[in-house]
Design an enzyme around this catalytic site. Structure first.
Site, PDB file in Angstrom:
ATOM      1  N   ASP A  89      -2.476  -2.061   9.547  1.00 43.71           N
ATOM      2  CA  ASP A  89      -2.542  -2.099   8.078  1.00 43.71           C
ATOM      3  C   ASP A  89      -3.098  -3.408   7.525  1.00 43.71           C
ATOM      4  O   ASP A  89      -3.332  -3.519   6.315  1.00 43.71           O
ATOM      5  CB  ASP A  89      -1.152  -1.858   7.471  1.00 43.71           C
ATOM      6  CG  ASP A  89      -0.657  -0.431   7.685  1.00 43.71           C
ATOM      7  OD1 ASP A  89      -1.504   0.450   7.954  1.00 43.71           O
ATOM      8  OD2 ASP A  89       0.562  -0.205   7.585  1.00 43.71           O
ATOM      9  N   LYS A  98       0.837  -1.217   0.000  1.00 45.88           N
ATOM     10  CA  LYS A  98       0.000   0.000   0.000  1.00 45.88           C
ATOM     11  C   LYS A  98       0.858   1.247   0.000  1.00 45.88           C
ATOM     12  O   LYS A  98       2.023   1.248   0.405  1.00 45.88           O
ATOM     13  CB  LYS A  98      -0.934   0.007   1.219  1.00 45.88           C
ATOM     14  CG  LYS A  98      -0.270  -0.121   2.593  1.00 45.88           C
ATOM     15  CD  LYS A  98       0.257   1.187   3.186  1.00 45.88           C
ATOM     16  CE  LYS A  98       1.021   0.988   4.471  1.00 45.88           C
ATOM     17  NZ  LYS A  98       1.748   2.197   4.927  1.00 45.88           N
TER      18      LYS A  98
END
Length: 309
Positions: free
Chosen positions: A143, A15
């Site tokens: 995350d 990401k």
């Protein structure tokens, strides 16, 4: 619950944080954040095979020598937590192909954990819902739920309270990967010290930060020029303080046609946003010529998913 079947291969994305605001330090030692995540096409692959115990091995184009292979590894933690949650008595052998930099601010470990959850769910025939997997993912790290979900999302709280964000089209990024990592806790500590040192000049951090509306508008419009104007990362100053060479890399990218550059998450990966594919390719060539380790990615992409033969 089915018995373990044939090996399962799962892909999960790294990401970028295209926006990251960090709230003030709280009494428990943590910060609330407001971030806009984008899943990109640099992915981890996890192969899960039936086994009586839990093990993990790594290969891939990046140096995996420093990675823990015991119970402290997040992929093993993910498999064990899932097994405990559903009272599964067997184990799993995990073989991970790493492409996302280690300690690079791109959530590579989180992608491994998310892929492991999806792989073990399929291998063990659990049939858990995405909501169930999301709840387990949130216990593994801020995350991990996003690596499970993919796409584009806003994360608040510790970053794990997610709401999908609309994003049109595809954004072109050129990533400069460092040959070293930065520890996330160390970067946060440096941010707190930076804020103390410069308290007279900085406006005080809020407790509950929010993502700026213009970031969401740029993503929704699929407009790289608009997004370039609104890229922001509160952790960037701290990362640059700990790794001063990153400042020169940012300048080099912007001199060679990047619309904007940003340190991803806690760094040291730097993400440059390009106007389109052609600009991304010419930027990649220019940065490679400067002997930097460069890769080109697009986003958003899907979250962790089983790859079928």
């Amino acid at each position: 619950m089915g018995a373990a079947g044939k090996p399962v291969l799962v892909k999960a994305p790294g990401k970028l944080n295209v926006f990251m605001r960090v709230g003030q330090l709280q009494e428990d030692g943590y910060h609330d954040v407001a971030t806009a995540y984008q899943a990109v096409s640099l992915c981890e692959e996890v192969k899960a095979s039936p086994a009586s115990d839990f093990s993990v091995s790594f290969e891939g184009p990046i140096d995996v020598n420093g990675l823990e292979l015991d119970g402290s590894n997040i992929a093993i933690k993910a498999a064990r937590l899932l097994a405990r949650t559903v009272d599964y008595r067997g184990g799993v052998r995990l073989e991970i192909t790493k492409r996302v930099p280690i300690a690079g601010g791109m959530g590579g470990g989180s992608a491994d954990a998310a892929a492991t959850l999806v792989a073990c769910d399929a291998l063990w025939g659990l049939g858990l819902s995405r909501e169930d997997l999301h709840a387990i993912a949130a216990r593994l790290g801020a995350d991990v739920p996003f690596a499970l979900m993919g796409g584009t999302a806003v994360g608040t709280g510790r970053g794990d309270e997610l709401s999908p964000a609309l994003a049109k089209g595809s954004f072109h990024w050129v990533l400069v990967l460092a040959d070293y990592g930065l520890s996330t806790p160390r970067v946060y500590r440096e941010l707190d010290q930076h804020r103390e040192r410069n308290a007279a000049d900085l406006s005080p951090a809020v407790v509950a930060p929010q993502v700026d509306a213009d970031v969401l508008q740029a993503l929704r419009a699929g407009d790289p020029h608009m997004l370039a104007e609104s890229l922001h990362n509160d952790l960037q100053a701290a990362s640059l303080h700990l790794a001063p060479a990153l400042a020169g890399v940012l300048e080099l990218g912007e001199r060679n046609g990047a619309l904007a550059g940003i340190v991803s998450g806690s760094g040291p990966t730097i993400a440059f946003l390009a106007a389109d594919l052609d600009s991304a390719i010419s930027l990649q060539i220019a940065l490679s010529a400067a002997r930097l380790n460069v890769t080109r990615v697009t986003g958003p992409v899907q979250g962790a998913r089983v790859l079928h033969d």
